[in-house]
Scaffold this active site. Sequence first.
Site, PDB file in Angstrom:
ATOM      1  N   ASP A  12       0.872  -1.176   0.000  1.00 34.78           N
ATOM      2  CA  ASP A  12       0.000   0.000   0.000  1.00 34.78           C
ATOM      3  C   ASP A  12       0.908   1.225   0.000  1.00 34.78           C
ATOM      4  OD1 ASP A  12      -2.244  -1.549   0.087  1.00 34.78           O
ATOM      5  OD2 ASP A  12      -2.602  -1.297   2.227  1.00 34.78           O
ATOM      6  N   ASP A 131     -14.429  -5.463  -4.022  1.00 28.19           N
ATOM      7  CA  ASP A 131     -14.475  -5.414  -2.555  1.00 28.19           C
ATOM      8  C   ASP A 131     -15.846  -5.915  -2.130  1.00 28.19           C
ATOM      9  OD1 ASP A 131     -11.949  -4.337  -2.588  1.00 28.19           O
ATOM     10  OD2 ASP A 131     -12.594  -2.273  -2.204  1.00 28.19           O
TER      11      ASP A 131
END
Lengths: 260, 216
Positions: A12, A131
Amino acid sequence: MGLAKRIIPCLDVENGRVVKGVNFVDIRDAGDPVEIAIRYNEQGADEITFLDITASHEGRDTTVHTVEKIAEEVFIPLTVGGGIRSLQDIRTMLNAGADKVSINTAAIHNPELVREAAGRFGSQCIVVAIDAKRVADVDGRPRWEIFTHGGRKPTGIDAVAWAVRMAELGAGEILLTSMDRDGTKNGFELGVTRAITDAVEIPVIASGGVGNLDHLVDGILLGGADAVLAASIFHFGEFTVPEAKAYMAARGIEVRLQVT
Amino acid sequence: MSGVVAVIDYGMGNLHSVASALAHAGADEVLVTHDAELIHKADRVVFPGVGAIRDCMAEIRRLRCDQLLADALADRHKPVLAICVGMQALMSHSQENGGVPCLDIIPGEVRYFGNPLVDADGARLKVPHMGWNEVRQVRAHPLWQGIPDMTRFYFVHSYYVDAVDRGLVAGSVQYGVSADAALARDNLFAVQFHPEKSHTAGLRLLRNFLEWNGQC
């Protein structure tokens, strides 16, 4: 013997720095995505995924530069996701050296983007990120819905039907993250993983919730995933990629053991 | 000394990875170009390719890269490496995009993996064939030097090459069917996998290409 199941460390990145850093004993700069990517490459990671969480436009220029530097040093496939909204964004990342881009929210707003991108750049470089979060069962059967904004905003879209549609539009791969499990270290949500891997012909990467090596094994053997993605178990030195592969191999999973 | 390596750029996607892997493998100079003069003068030629075959063939012909490639292959001292869709473009015909005539440099068909595709045990296989698979070195070749048989390389493709002349097959891969992973003829070596994305083994193959005299 045949195609190996893949292990994919995920970084990330915000404004060119790895968020939260990593905890490799011998690394000089725990926040440098280039150095971390090189380390995973040396460990025998099968691919690297780079998730850009930078909000600002200026910060995204930094991202492009970081991708360029990784691509000069790392000779395994590199996927870049986060903030990919247009064909131009995709072109920019591919030109910077990404092999695949991952499209998430933009596909929900404009599903045709997936078709156009696959037509222009080829399905092999278009990953659709989903997601998913479990919602109330329907007729006693589990149901998962697509959520946006980090799992806060429901869309009403059925996750399995969405995966099928994305594959029909030309996605080459699905990156499935369980928002119920992400960050929990309780393992993948195997129900939705199995449902989607069974529903589509394209490969599925399982993501969200890995806390130990059994979780990786379960994602493959029970979830049916073609690849498993994890962040913290690798970043904080709990396990190395070779340890994960040896563990999976001992349980009968075909993996690419390091060739040097 | 590798000399100058020309990577033929016909505008289909990113060649950055191929160029930087060649540089990393020890190339003296890498040019990414479709300039006829530069390709003609280069010591080695790489013919890459990504994306859909119809668009690739259209651009190859529009930019006259088919002639540049034919000229390079005719010069037996100039090693040529074709990669992925670059390999598929060498064949007679591809089933992709409803059927597309290709360069017919090597007789053979580019076939769809099929749906459903299953392995020897009946388990379902995903398409595209994406990831690291083992390449059987069907015959010896200078480009396999130092690379053990059954080494894994990175593949990503939904269509596979099936050459008519089985004597040209230098490497094969099992994925529901036996697909041609590498073809070799004279100064040409063609691979379905991506050496530029295949880590140590891929870089070794590229280094072997840079040291190859085009004879086999």
